[in-house]
Design a protein around this motif. Sequence first.
Motif, PDB file in Angstrom:
ATOM      1  N   ALA A  24      -7.712   4.463  -5.689  1.00 41.66           N
ATOM      2  CA  ALA A  24      -8.002   3.031  -5.810  1.00 41.66           C
ATOM      3  C   ALA A  24      -6.703   2.221  -5.840  1.00 41.66           C
ATOM      4  N   GLN A  25      -6.761   1.068  -5.206  1.00 38.48           N
ATOM      5  CA  GLN A  25      -5.592   0.196  -5.191  1.00 38.48           C
ATOM      6  C   GLN A  25      -5.348  -0.373  -6.583  1.00 38.48           C
ATOM      7  N   ALA A  26      -4.062  -0.464  -6.967  1.00 38.70           N
ATOM      8  CA  ALA A  26      -3.705  -0.997  -8.289  1.00 38.70           C
ATOM      9  C   ALA A  26      -2.483  -1.900  -8.157  1.00 38.70           C
ATOM     10  N   PRO A  27      -2.413  -2.963  -8.977  1.00 40.76           N
ATOM     11  CA  PRO A  27      -1.232  -3.835  -8.922  1.00 40.76           C
ATOM     12  C   PRO A  27       0.008  -3.117  -9.456  1.00 40.76           C
ATOM     13  N   LEU A  28       1.149  -3.372  -8.810  1.00 38.94           N
ATOM     14  CA  LEU A  28       2.405  -2.786  -9.285  1.00 38.94           C
ATOM     15  C   LEU A  28       2.976  -3.585 -10.445  1.00 38.94           C
ATOM     16  N   ASN A  29       2.836  -4.910 -10.385  1.00 39.60           N
ATOM     17  CA  ASN A  29       3.346  -5.761 -11.456  1.00 39.60           C
ATOM     18  C   ASN A  29       2.542  -7.053 -11.487  1.00 39.60           C
ATOM     19  N   ARG A  30       2.728  -7.799 -12.545  1.00 43.49           N
ATOM     20  CA  ARG A  30       1.959  -9.031 -12.713  1.00 43.49           C
ATOM     21  C   ARG A  30       2.592 -10.206 -11.967  1.00 43.49           C
ATOM     22  N   THR A  31       3.909 -10.347 -12.086  1.00 39.03           N
ATOM     23  CA  THR A  31       4.577 -11.495 -11.467  1.00 39.03           C
ATOM     24  C   THR A  31       5.843 -11.041 -10.755  1.00 39.03           C
ATOM     25  N   THR A  32       6.216 -11.775  -9.726  1.00 35.81           N
ATOM     26  CA  THR A  32       7.478 -11.546  -9.025  1.00 35.81           C
ATOM     27  C   THR A  32       8.157 -12.884  -8.809  1.00 35.81           C
ATOM     28  N   PRO A  33       9.486 -12.904  -8.710  1.00 29.27           N
ATOM     29  CA  PRO A  33      10.193 -14.172  -8.487  1.00 29.27           C
ATOM     30  C   PRO A  33       9.771 -14.852  -7.179  1.00 29.27           C
ATOM     31  N   SER A  34       9.382 -14.067  -6.180  1.00 26.41           N
ATOM     32  CA  SER A  34       9.010 -14.642  -4.887  1.00 26.41           C
ATOM     33  C   SER A  34       7.613 -15.267  -4.908  1.00 26.41           C
ATOM     34  N   GLY A  35       6.849 -15.021  -5.970  1.00 24.54           N
ATOM     35  CA  GLY A  35       5.506 -15.570  -6.050  1.00 24.54           C
ATOM     36  C   GLY A  35       4.451 -14.660  -5.440  1.00 24.54           C
ATOM     37  N   TYR A  36       4.831 -13.472  -4.963  1.00 24.54           N
ATOM     38  CA  TYR A  36       3.887 -12.523  -4.385  1.00 24.54           C
ATOM     39  C   TYR A  36       3.656 -11.376  -5.344  1.00 24.54           C
ATOM     40  N   ALA A  37       2.437 -10.859  -5.325  1.00 24.59           N
ATOM     41  CA  ALA A  37       2.082  -9.707  -6.151  1.00 24.59           C
ATOM     42  C   ALA A  37       1.973  -8.479  -5.241  1.00 24.59           C
ATOM     43  N   TRP A  38       2.549  -7.383  -5.702  1.00 23.30           N
ATOM     44  CA  TRP A  38       2.540  -6.135  -4.918  1.00 23.30           C
ATOM     45  C   TRP A  38       1.449  -5.211  -5.435  1.00 23.30           C
ATOM     46  N   PHE A  39       0.814  -4.505  -4.483  1.00 27.10           N
ATOM     47  CA  PHE A  39      -0.272  -3.583  -4.812  1.00 27.10           C
ATOM     48  C   PHE A  39       0.005  -2.234  -4.163  1.00 27.10           C
ATOM     49  N   ASN A  40      -0.404  -1.189  -4.863  1.00 29.64           N
ATOM     50  CA  ASN A  40      -0.176   0.173  -4.389  1.00 29.64           C
ATOM     51  C   ASN A  40      -1.511   0.870  -4.154  1.00 29.64           C
ATOM     52  N   SER A  41      -1.593   1.495  -2.983  1.00 33.94           N
ATOM     53  CA  SER A  41      -2.753   2.341  -2.669  1.00 33.94           C
ATOM     54  C   SER A  41      -2.226   3.768  -2.511  1.00 33.94           C
ATOM     55  N   PRO A  42      -2.254   4.568  -3.602  1.00 29.06           N
ATOM     56  CA  PRO A  42      -1.707   5.926  -3.531  1.00 29.06           C
ATOM     57  C   PRO A  42      -2.501   6.797  -2.542  1.00 29.06           C
ATOM     58  N   LEU A  43      -1.775   7.653  -1.833  1.00 28.70           N
ATOM     59  CA  LEU A  43      -2.393   8.540  -0.837  1.00 28.70           C
ATOM     60  C   LEU A  43      -1.934   9.966  -1.085  1.00 28.70           C
ATOM     61  N   ARG A  44      -2.891  10.871  -1.086  1.00 28.76           N
ATOM     62  CA  ARG A  44      -2.565  12.304  -1.045  1.00 28.76           C
ATOM     63  C   ARG A  44      -2.870  12.769   0.367  1.00 28.76           C
ATOM     64  N   LEU A  45      -1.850  13.305   1.033  1.00 25.26           N
ATOM     65  CA  LEU A  45      -1.968  13.721   2.432  1.00 25.26           C
ATOM     66  C   LEU A  45      -1.684  15.212   2.524  1.00 25.26           C
ATOM     67  N   GLN A  46      -2.637  15.961   3.101  1.00 29.92           N
ATOM     68  CA  GLN A  46      -2.462  17.402   3.301  1.00 29.92           C
ATOM     69  C   GLN A  46      -2.504  17.680   4.801  1.00 29.92           C
ATOM     70  N   MET A  47      -1.486  18.415   5.274  1.00 30.31           N
ATOM     71  CA  MET A  47      -1.388  18.706   6.709  1.00 30.31           C
ATOM     72  C   MET A  47      -1.136  20.189   6.928  1.00 30.31           C
ATOM     73  N   ARG A  48      -1.674  20.670   8.039  1.00 23.68           N
ATOM     74  CA  ARG A  48      -1.338  22.020   8.508  1.00 23.68           C
ATOM     75  C   ARG A  48      -0.342  21.837   9.640  1.00 23.68           C
ATOM     76  N   LEU A  49       0.766  22.572   9.572  1.00 27.40           N
ATOM     77  CA  LEU A  49       1.891  22.359  10.488  1.00 27.40           C
ATOM     78  C   LEU A  49       2.311  23.659  11.158  1.00 27.40           C
ATOM     79  N   LEU A  50       2.859  23.514  12.345  1.00 31.29           N
ATOM     80  CA  LEU A  50       3.403  24.677  13.047  1.00 31.29           C
ATOM     81  C   LEU A  50       4.827  24.985  12.586  1.00 31.29           C
ATOM     82  N   HIS A  51       5.580  23.952  12.200  1.00 31.07           N
ATOM     83  CA  HIS A  51       6.948  24.162  11.689  1.00 31.07           C
ATOM     84  C   HIS A  51       7.363  22.947  10.875  1.00 31.07           C
ATOM     85  N   GLU A  52       8.537  23.037  10.214  1.00 33.08           N
ATOM     86  CA  GLU A  52       9.004  21.975   9.319  1.00 33.08           C
ATOM     87  C   GLU A  52       9.208  20.646  10.056  1.00 33.08           C
TER      88      GLU A  52
END
Length: 200
Positions: free
Chosen positions: A113-141
């Motif tokens: 679920a998306q969550a706010p990073l902070n309440r206030t910023t000097p620029s007047g914009y609020a930042w939000f984080n949508s955490p992602l868990r990503l699992q991949m199958r790979l052939l090489h690094e």
Amino acid sequence: MKLTRRDFRKLLLPLVATLMLFLTAGILAWWSHAETKGAAQERQRAAEGKTRIEARLRQFHSEETELKERGLLLKRLQDSGILGEERRLDWMEQLRNTQRDLRLPGLKYEFAAQAPLNRTTPSGYAWFNSPLRLQMRLLHEGDLLNALEHIQREARAMVIVRSCQLAPPTTAGERREFVAPLNADCNMDWLTARQPSARN
């Protein structure tokens, strides 16, 4: 020798004329000095006024340049998808496209679920984080690096990779297939920003 009135007038007349001449010259010199001083003060006032106007013009041009730069930055942020609402459906489509474009054997993802990073910023914009868990199958690094670079470049958000772990497959079935000798498990933050009024 006795001076007559007539002689006295003859002597007095040149003296008065000389005195008048000196007096006139003095008045003209004083007037000329006063005019020069007044003109110098007028020039100084004009120079100070010009300096003030030039300073205001420089400030105006500086503010105009700053506003243009902010406008361009705002447009870039909007075009990149960083500024605005969360676009989760677009993000999921992009992850599927990444798997297809890079021909990865397997890819699974889960957004929290998306969550706010902070309440206030000097620029007047609020930042939000949508955490992602990503699992991949790979052939090489190299597939991992390519996939992360592709995701960060194409994402309609600011993507920060928090951690990634590479490991060989854990089940016997995966080892027998030998299609993807590596599994990657990554945690990422997908950040977006918006004006506080847009949160409601």
